[in-house]
Design a protein around this motif. Structure first.
Motif: not given
Length: 262
Positions: A101-104, A138-144, A193-202
Motif C-alpha cells: 500500500l501507499t499512503l499520501f 500498491t506500494c510505489i517507490s518514488l522512482s516508480q 517492500s510493503q508500505l510507502a508513506v509520503y508527506e504531502v503539502d495539501k
C-alpha cells in the motif's frame, strides 16, 4: 730449561682460561625468527546511500500510525485514520497483500488550510472516501512514479469515479493532481517492500466528494392548450336604429297626407 717449559705451559693455560671465560660470558644468539604474520586489513563495509527513507529491521510489520506519530505533525490525519478505521485496515493489509500500500499523508498545516466547514460538512461515508482517496492499493517507490499510468486507482474507488494523477521528474519530484487540488510530495517518511508513506503539502480533495454537483434540469411545464378567441359581439348603435325608425315614420306620414289630399 725445565723452568721455561713450565712457564710456557702455565702461560698457555692462562690464555686458554681467559678465552674460555670470554666465551662463557657472551650471550647466546637466538636463531633468526620470522616476523609475526599480520592479518590483512579489510576495508570497512559502508552502508549504501539510500535515496528513500527506510526503517530499521523490526520483528513485525510496519505500523502506519506509529510512523506518523514519530514524525510528529500528523495529529489530524491520525485522528481521521482512527475514526474511519482506515489505519487498522492498512496495518492488517500490508502483511496480507503482496502488492502493498501507499499512503499520501497531509500534514496538520495542510488540514488547517482548509475552510472550517470542509470536514464538518461531510457525511461519514464522504469522510471515509476522503481518507481512502489518499491510499493506493500498491506500494510505489518514488522512482516508480515516473512510469505509472494515470489516472491511478485509489482505495476510495475506481479511477473513473476518483481520478488521481501523479507525475514524477527525473529528480524524484512528485506532483499530484485531483482536478481540484495540485499537491507536492515534500518528504519520504517510510518505505519498505510493503508500505510507502509520503508527506504531502495539501489535502487531496476528490472531485466525487468536493466537485460541483450537477443539477437536474427543471421539468418542462405541459403546454397550455390554445383557447379559441372570444367571439366579438358588435354592439348595436341605438342612435342609428332610432334614426331609421324616425325616417320610416316620416315617409309613411308624408304618403298618408298625400292620399287624403286626393
Amino acid at each position: 730449561m725445565m723452568m721455561k717449559q713450565l712457564l710456557l705451559s702455565f702461560s698457555a693455560l692462562l690464555v686458554f682460561l681467559h678465552f674460555t671465560t670470554i666465551l662463557a660470558q657472551a650471550p647466546a644468539k637466538s636463531p633468526a625468527q620470522a616476523p609475526a604474520a599480520q592479518a590483512p586489513v579489510l576495508p570497512q563495509a559502508q552502508a549504501p546511500a539510500l535515496t528513500q527513507a527506510q526503517s530499521p529491521a523490526s520483528s513485525g510489520p510496519a505500523n502506519v500510525t506509529a510512523i506518523l506519530e514519530k514524525a510528529g505533525k500528523f495529529s489530524t490525519l491520525i485522528l481521521l485514520l482512527k475514526n474511519t478505521q482506515v489505519g487498522e485496515q492498512i496495518n492488517s493489509q500490508i502483511s496480507n497483500t503482496y502488492k502493498g500500500l501507499t499512503l499520501f499523508a497531509p500534514t496538520d498545516a495542510a488540514f488547517s488550510n482548509l475552510k472550517s466547514s470542509t470536514l464538518n460538512s461531510l457525511s461519514d461515508k464522504q469522510t471515509l472516501q476522503l481518507i481512502q482517496f489518499h491510499v493506493l492499493p500498491t506500494c510505489i517507490s518514488l522512482s516508480q512514479f515516473q512510469a505509472v499510468s494515470n489516472p491511478l486507482h485509489t482505495v476510495a474507488g475506481s479511477s473513473e469515479q476518483f481520478p488521481l494523477n501523479v507525475t514524477a521528474s527525473s529528480s524524484n519530484q512528485v506532483s499530484i493532481s485531483t482536478g481540484l487540488v495540485n499537491a507536492t510530495v515534500t518528504d519520504n517518511l517510510y518505505t519498505d517492500s510493503q508500505l510507502a508513506v509520503y508527506e504531502v503539502d495539501k489535502v487531496l480533495l476528490p472531485l466525487q466528494v468536493f466537485g460541483p454537483k450537477s443539477t437536474a434540469p427543471a421539468p418542462t411545464a405541459p403546454a397550455t392548450p390554445k383557447q379559441a378567441p372570444p367571439t366579438t359581439i358588435t354592439p348595436v348603435v341605438t342612435s342609428s336604429a332610432m334614426g331609421l325608425i324616425r325616417h320610416a315614420a316620416l315617409s309613411f306620414g308624408v304618403a298618408a297626407i298625400a292620399a287624403f289630399s286626393l
